[in-house]
Enzyme design. Structure first.
Site, short mmCIF file in Angstrom:
data_model
loop_
_atom_site.label_atom_id
_atom_site.label_comp_id
_atom_site.label_asym_id
_atom_site.label_seq_id
_atom_site.Cartn_x
_atom_site.Cartn_y
_atom_site.Cartn_z
N PHE A 1 -20.62 47.02 22.77
CA PHE A 1 -21.60 47.65 22.76
C PHE A 1 -22.85 47.08 23.88
CE2 PHE A 1 -25.82 48.59 20.43
CZ PHE A 1 -26.19 49.48 20.94
N THR B 1 -11.22 43.74 20.73
CA THR B 1 -10.96 44.07 19.53
C THR B 1 -11.02 45.56 19.54
OG1 THR B 1 -12.96 43.96 18.60
CG2 THR B 1 -11.60 42.00 18.68
N GLU C 1 -17.57 39.03 15.90
CA GLU C 1 -17.56 40.07 14.93
C GLU C 1 -18.86 40.66 14.32
OE1 GLU C 1 -15.03 41.91 14.10
OE2 GLU C 1 -13.50 40.60 15.03
N SER C 2 -18.94 41.70 14.72
CA SER C 2 -20.79 42.09 14.53
C SER C 2 -20.96 42.99 13.14
CB SER C 2 -21.23 42.89 15.91
OG SER C 2 -20.67 44.23 15.93
N THR D 1 -28.93 37.01 16.26
CA THR D 1 -29.42 38.19 15.65
C THR D 1 -30.62 37.85 14.88
OG1 THR D 1 -28.66 39.80 13.73
CG2 THR D 1 -27.45 37.79 13.82
N ASP D 2 -31.34 38.82 14.50
CA ASP D 2 -32.58 38.22 13.52
C ASP D 2 -32.13 38.15 12.02
OD1 ASP D 2 -31.95 41.04 13.13
OD2 ASP D 2 -33.92 42.09 13.10
N GLU D 3 -30.68 38.70 11.82
CA GLU D 3 -30.41 38.63 10.42
C GLU D 3 -30.10 37.00 10.02
OE1 GLU D 3 -27.29 41.63 9.64
OE2 GLU D 3 -27.95 42.90 11.34
N TYR E 1 -21.55 38.08 7.57
CA TYR E 1 -21.81 38.16 9.17
C TYR E 1 -23.04 36.98 9.53
CZ TYR E 1 -24.22 40.00 13.27
OH TYR E 1 -24.75 40.17 14.40
N SER E 2 -24.21 37.21 8.89
CA SER E 2 -25.52 36.64 9.41
C SER E 2 -25.20 35.07 9.01
CB SER E 2 -26.45 37.09 8.43
OG SER E 2 -26.49 37.11 7.13
N LYS F 1 -23.29 34.08 12.10
CA LYS F 1 -24.14 33.82 13.11
C LYS F 1 -24.96 32.53 13.01
CE LYS F 1 -24.46 36.36 16.34
NZ LYS F 1 -23.73 36.18 17.71
N TYR G 1 -26.92 54.01 2.04
CA TYR G 1 -26.81 53.14 0.82
C TYR G 1 -28.06 52.89 -0.03
CZ TYR G 1 -22.89 51.33 4.08
OH TYR G 1 -21.92 51.39 4.90
P1 NAD Z 1 -19.72 44.89 19.14
O1 NAD Z 1 -18.96 44.56 17.99
O2 NAD Z 1 -19.89 46.17 19.69
O3 NAD Z 1 -18.85 44.06 20.23
C1 NAD Z 1 -18.13 42.82 20.39
C2 NAD Z 1 -17.33 42.44 21.31
O4 NAD Z 1 -16.87 40.99 21.36
C3 NAD Z 1 -16.27 43.55 21.54
O5 NAD Z 1 -15.91 44.02 23.08
C4 NAD Z 1 -15.04 42.48 21.09
O6 NAD Z 1 -13.58 43.11 21.71
C5 NAD Z 1 -15.37 41.00 21.47
N1 NAD Z 1 -14.68 40.36 20.87
C6 NAD Z 1 -14.67 40.17 19.15
N2 NAD Z 1 -13.94 38.87 19.05
C7 NAD Z 1 -13.57 38.33 20.01
C8 NAD Z 1 -12.83 37.28 20.62
N3 NAD Z 1 -12.39 36.48 19.66
N4 NAD Z 1 -12.82 36.71 21.91
C9 NAD Z 1 -13.12 37.69 22.88
N5 NAD Z 1 -13.92 38.78 22.54
C10 NAD Z 1 -14.26 39.01 21.21
O7 NAD Z 1 -20.90 43.97 19.06
P2 NAD Z 1 -22.62 44.19 19.76
O8 NAD Z 1 -23.23 45.24 18.64
O9 NAD Z 1 -22.43 44.61 21.11
O10 NAD Z 1 -23.13 42.64 19.65
C11 NAD Z 1 -22.92 41.72 20.52
C12 NAD Z 1 -23.80 40.49 20.33
O11 NAD Z 1 -24.93 40.51 19.90
C13 NAD Z 1 -22.85 40.00 18.95
O12 NAD Z 1 -23.11 38.45 19.17
C14 NAD Z 1 -24.10 40.30 18.02
O13 NAD Z 1 -24.13 39.23 16.78
C15 NAD Z 1 -25.29 40.28 18.82
N6 NAD Z 1 -26.20 41.10 18.41
C16 NAD Z 1 -26.05 42.56 17.83
C17 NAD Z 1 -27.06 43.45 17.44
C18 NAD Z 1 -26.77 44.84 17.31
O14 NAD Z 1 -27.77 45.66 16.69
N7 NAD Z 1 -25.75 45.39 17.43
C19 NAD Z 1 -28.21 43.01 17.43
C20 NAD Z 1 -28.52 41.51 17.58
C21 NAD Z 1 -27.79 40.63 18.12
P1 TYD Z 2 -25.87 48.85 10.21
O1 TYD Z 2 -26.11 49.79 11.35
O2 TYD Z 2 -24.69 48.38 9.52
O3 TYD Z 2 -26.60 47.54 10.75
P2 TYD Z 2 -27.16 46.28 10.05
O4 TYD Z 2 -26.57 46.04 8.70
O5 TYD Z 2 -26.82 45.12 10.75
O6 TYD Z 2 -28.76 46.32 9.85
O7 TYD Z 2 -27.00 49.51 9.28
C1 TYD Z 2 -28.43 49.62 9.36
C2 TYD Z 2 -28.96 50.15 7.80
O8 TYD Z 2 -28.30 51.26 7.53
C3 TYD Z 2 -28.60 49.04 6.98
O9 TYD Z 2 -29.80 48.88 5.92
C4 TYD Z 2 -27.38 49.58 5.89
C5 TYD Z 2 -27.71 50.97 6.09
N1 TYD Z 2 -26.45 51.83 6.28
C6 TYD Z 2 -26.28 53.06 5.48
O10 TYD Z 2 -27.17 53.31 4.55
N2 TYD Z 2 -24.89 53.65 5.48
C7 TYD Z 2 -24.18 53.50 6.30
O11 TYD Z 2 -23.10 54.14 6.13
C8 TYD Z 2 -24.17 52.10 7.14
C9 TYD Z 2 -23.43 52.12 8.29
C10 TYD Z 2 -25.68 51.49 7.16
#
Ligand code: NAD
Ligand code: TYD
Length: 348
Positions: free
Chosen positions: A12, A37, A85-86, A131-133, A156-157, A160, A213
């Site tokens: 993403f 993945t 893994e996110s 991440t902020d988590e 997860y957190s 990270k 949730y």
């Molecule tokens: P995502 O799950 O959409 O994408 C992760 C990508 O990493 C995928 O393309 C996957 O194929 C690849 N990947 C996973 N395991 C791998 C491995 N072993 N080797 C090579 N590639 C691998 O994640 P995202 O939401 O785009 O998040 C990206 C980064 O940003 C992560 O490090 C996450 O912790 C961080 N982040 C995400 C958010 C959020 O809101 N999504 C917020 C803050 C920080």
């Molecule tokens: P999420 O998008 O999984 O992000 P994160 O847990 O990393 O913050 O979830 C955002 C918020 O929404 C979190 O408080 C959990 C809640 N949530 C639901 O209530 N229902 C759902 O099906 C999902 C996926 C998340």
């Protein structure tokens, strides 16, 4: 710096970062390394695959020997590390996968960078996206700053947080030039529909229940993904080596309020009666260890590097909903097969 390795570039956030760097920096060679993945999808990179400064390499960041080879083959001098893994719910089911990818994978990249660059770290950079988590959970008041103590609660957190510690350890022990950023929740195009916003948009469209949730009172701080990519660009080019930057838009929403905005926006764009889809809201058992509130103070990033979010939330949400409505094929492609099994298990 010339040859930049971006990990997780088919995911993403990574796909937005890859697109921004490939388009804005024709003098950089962007090497997108991703193992693809369930969350990685080369369709996310439509339009840039044929650019001369872009290369895709399918590889696992945990495969140390292969990563070393890739550093040599492409003569890597900068890294932006996003592969991970996110998803918190998946980490509750399978914590090992999170420790493996997020901790061991990061360590493998750090070690490969250190060995490739030896002691000549001039013009080299390892940028770790986090991440902020890692900061844990806030009560009703206050914000996470760059000096808030780490207090992760989910697998997860925790994974990270551990990876952040390894990055700092490589800086302090070996002098590796590093940067870390910790961002709040992202939303926008190409987010896998297991996370709240794309999952709920998809379910509203398909008249499926919206699993809220607990009481829906948890608070998240939301940032448009393109603004995160812009922040990564600014930090990569202007950040102070060894420093951490928090990224967020001062945009907190209680889940249930955000869900109502989603319902209103989707219903409007689909020509449904206002609030028609409210009936889909279904309160379900709370997530285990559910952090109550995240809120990021990104003053440092604004004051030192001049970054600010470009979009108001309502505008970002409308753009995002429109993108999911206009890209139904993308959603259908990623929500078939393995995803269906996951969904049935999670929400039975
Ligand atoms: P995502 O799950 O959409 O994408 C992760 C990508 O990493 C995928 O393309 C996957 O194929 C690849 N990947 C996973 N395991 C791998 C491995 N072993 N080797 C090579 N590639 C691998 O994640 P995202 O939401 O785009 O998040 C990206 C980064 O940003 C992560 O490090 C996450 O912790 C961080 N982040 C995400 C958010 C959020 O809101 N999504 C917020 C803050 C920080
Ligand atoms: P999420 O998008 O999984 O992000 P994160 O847990 O990393 O913050 O979830 C955002 C918020 O929404 C979190 O408080 C959990 C809640 N949530 C639901 O209530 N229902 C759902 O099906 C999902 C996926 C998340």
């Amino acid at each position: 710096m010339k040859n930049i390795l971006i990990t997780g570039g088919a995911g993403f956030i990574g796909s937005h970062v890859v697109r921004l760097f490939v388009n804005n920096y024709p003098n950089y060679n962007i090497i997108n390394l991703d193992v693809l993945t369930y969350a990685g999808n080369l369709e996310n990179l439509k339009g840039i695959e044929d650019k001369p400064n872009y290369t895709f390499v399918k590889a696992d960041i945990c495969d140390y020997n292969l990563i070393e080879e890739i550093f040599s083959k492409y003569d890597i001098d900068g890294v932006i590390h996003l592969a991970a893994e996110s998803h918190v719910d998946r980490s509750i089911k399978d914590p090992f996968a999170f420790a493996q990818t997020n901790i061991m994978g990061t360590l493998s990249l750090l070690q490969a960078a250190k060995n490739k660059w030896k002691d000549d770290f001039k013009d080299k950079l390892f940028y770790h996206v986090s991440t902020d988590e890692v900061y844990g959970s806030l009560g009703e008041e206050g914000f996470f700053t760059e000096t808030t103590s780490y207090d992760p609660h989910s697998p997860y957190s925790a994974s990270k947080a551990s990876s952040d510690h390894f990055v700092r350890a490589f800086h302090d022990t070996y002098g590796l030039p590093v940067l870390i950023s910790n961002c709040s929740n992202n939303y926008g195009a190409y987010q896998f529909p297991e996370k709240l916003i794309p999952l709920f948009i998809n379910n509203i469209c398909n008249n499926k229940p919206l699993p809220v949730y607990g009481k829906g009172e948890n608070v998240r701080d939301w940032l448009f993904v393109n603004d995160h990519a812009r922040a990564i660009d600014v930090i990569f080019h202007k950040g102070k080596l060894g420093d951490t930057y928090n990224i967020g838009g001062f945009n907190e929403w209680k889940n249930i309020d955000l869900i109502r905005v989603l319902i209103k926006t989707v219903d409007k764009l689909l020509g449904r009666k206002e609030g028609e889809s409210e009936k889909l809201i279904k309160y379900v058992t709370d997530r285990a260890g559910h952090d109550f509130r995240y809120a990021i103070d990104s003053t440092k990033l604004k004051d030192e590097l001049g970054w600010e979010p470009s979009l108001q939330f309502e505008e970002g949400i409308e753009k995002t909903v429109k993108w999911y409505l206009e890209n139904k094929d993308w959603v259908d492609n990623v929500t078939t097969g393995g995803y269906q099994k996951y969904y049935n298990e999670m929400y039975k």
